[in-house]
Scaffold this motif. Sequence first.
Motif, PDB file in Angstrom:
ATOM      1  N   ILE A  34      17.519  87.535 117.883  1.00 34.65           N
ATOM      2  CA  ILE A  34      18.790  88.066 118.365  1.00 34.65           C
ATOM      3  C   ILE A  34      19.821  88.254 117.259  1.00 34.65           C
ATOM      4  CG2 ILE A  34      18.475  87.203 120.712  1.00 34.65           C
ATOM      5  CD1 ILE A  34      20.558  85.005 120.017  1.00 34.65           C
ATOM      6  N   SER A  35      19.582  87.659 116.078  1.00 34.81           N
ATOM      7  CA  SER A  35      20.577  87.780 115.018  1.00 34.81           C
ATOM      8  C   SER A  35      19.961  87.436 113.669  1.00 34.81           C
ATOM      9  CB  SER A  35      21.747  86.822 115.302  1.00 34.81           C
ATOM     10  OG  SER A  35      22.646  86.786 114.234  1.00 34.81           O
ATOM     11  N   ALA A  36      20.445  88.114 112.644  1.00 38.07           N
ATOM     12  CA  ALA A  36      20.074  87.790 111.261  1.00 38.07           C
ATOM     13  C   ALA A  36      21.330  87.967 110.414  1.00 38.07           C
ATOM     14  CB  ALA A  36      18.956  88.693 110.769  1.00 38.07           C
ATOM     15  N   GLN A  37      21.690  86.918 109.699  1.00 37.78           N
ATOM     16  CA  GLN A  37      22.888  86.944 108.858  1.00 37.78           C
ATOM     17  C   GLN A  37      22.528  86.441 107.470  1.00 37.78           C
ATOM     18  OE1 GLN A  37      24.890  84.216 111.508  1.00 37.78           O
ATOM     19  NE2 GLN A  37      26.424  85.782 111.944  1.00 37.78           N
ATOM     20  N   ARG A  38      23.092  87.073 106.472  1.00 35.00           N
ATOM     21  CA  ARG A  38      22.910  86.632 105.084  1.00 35.00           C
ATOM     22  C   ARG A  38      24.257  86.151 104.588  1.00 35.00           C
ATOM     23  NH1 ARG A  38      22.284  90.030  99.908  1.00 35.00           N
ATOM     24  NH2 ARG A  38      21.204  88.596  98.520  1.00 35.00           N
ATOM     25  N   PHE A  39      24.292  84.948 104.013  1.00 33.77           N
ATOM     26  CA  PHE A  39      25.565  84.399 103.566  1.00 33.77           C
ATOM     27  C   PHE A  39      25.361  83.503 102.351  1.00 33.77           C
ATOM     28  CE2 PHE A  39      23.821  81.589 106.745  1.00 33.77           C
ATOM     29  CZ  PHE A  39      24.029  80.327 106.226  1.00 33.77           C
ATOM     30  N   PRO A  40      26.435  83.299 101.571  1.00 32.23           N
ATOM     31  CA  PRO A  40      26.319  82.436 100.391  1.00 32.23           C
ATOM     32  C   PRO A  40      26.357  80.966 100.789  1.00 32.23           C
ATOM     33  CG  PRO A  40      28.536  83.320 100.548  1.00 32.23           C
ATOM     34  CD  PRO A  40      27.740  83.940 101.657  1.00 32.23           C
ATOM     35  N   ALA A  41      25.511  80.180 100.122  1.00 25.09           N
ATOM     36  CA  ALA A  41      25.487  78.738 100.361  1.00 25.09           C
ATOM     37  C   ALA A  41      24.932  78.044  99.122  1.00 25.09           C
ATOM     38  CB  ALA A  41      24.633  78.404 101.579  1.00 25.09           C
ATOM     39  N   LYS A  42      25.674  77.100  98.616  1.00 22.51           N
ATOM     40  CA  LYS A  42      25.235  76.300  97.464  1.00 22.51           C
ATOM     41  C   LYS A  42      24.830  77.170  96.273  1.00 22.51           C
ATOM     42  CE  LYS A  42      23.639  72.568 100.423  1.00 22.51           C
ATOM     43  NZ  LYS A  42      22.512  71.757 100.862  1.00 22.51           N
ATOM     44  N   GLY A  43      25.615  78.195  96.001  1.00 16.83           N
ATOM     45  CA  GLY A  43      25.390  79.017  94.825  1.00 16.83           C
ATOM     46  C   GLY A  43      24.324  80.087  94.942  1.00 16.83           C
ATOM     47  N   CYS A  44      23.771  80.285  96.131  1.00 13.33           N
ATOM     48  CA  CYS A  44      22.792  81.365  96.310  1.00 13.33           C
ATOM     49  C   CYS A  44      22.977  81.974  97.699  1.00 13.33           C
ATOM     50  CB  CYS A  44      21.368  80.840  96.126  1.00 13.33           C
ATOM     51  SG  CYS A  44      20.833  79.704  97.403  1.00 13.33           S
ATOM     52  N   TRP A  45      22.260  83.033  97.956  1.00 12.00           N
ATOM     53  CA  TRP A  45      22.304  83.671  99.266  1.00 12.00           C
ATOM     54  C   TRP A  45      21.175  83.127 100.127  1.00 12.00           C
ATOM     55  CZ3 TRP A  45      26.082  86.845 100.944  1.00 12.00           C
ATOM     56  CH2 TRP A  45      26.951  87.357  99.984  1.00 12.00           C
ATOM     57  N   VAL A  46      21.470  82.829 101.381  1.00 17.31           N
ATOM     58  CA  VAL A  46      20.459  82.376 102.337  1.00 17.31           C
ATOM     59  C   VAL A  46      20.552  83.235 103.593  1.00 17.31           C
ATOM     60  CG1 VAL A  46      20.419  80.004 101.475  1.00 17.31           C
ATOM     61  CG2 VAL A  46      21.961  80.606 103.350  1.00 17.31           C
TER      62      VAL A  46
END
Length: 89
Positions: A34-46
């Motif tokens: 139902i959803s896919a999001q890309r976001f920065p976390a701990k110095g990288c993208w997840v």
Amino acid sequence: MTRVDTVGLQDAIDVATAALRGQSHYTADNWTLISAQRFPAKGCWVWRITFKPTEHLSKDPYQGYTTSGGEVFVRVDPVTRKTEIGYGE
């Protein structure tokens, strides 16, 4: 371009689906993306890939969800391909 930039959405979905299949009493066929999001976390993208039990979705796509909760959130690190699974209410 870094390695993180070359890892795509489909790869993240494949990794998340495999993690879901290995951690749940449901098969992958019982879940709908139902959803896919890309976001920065701990110095990288997840990626955060969200699935909902198919039985909780209305047959009419304009009606939305038949029940709230039940989501499974799979966080995918595209570099290490490690996953973390969280559950909705």
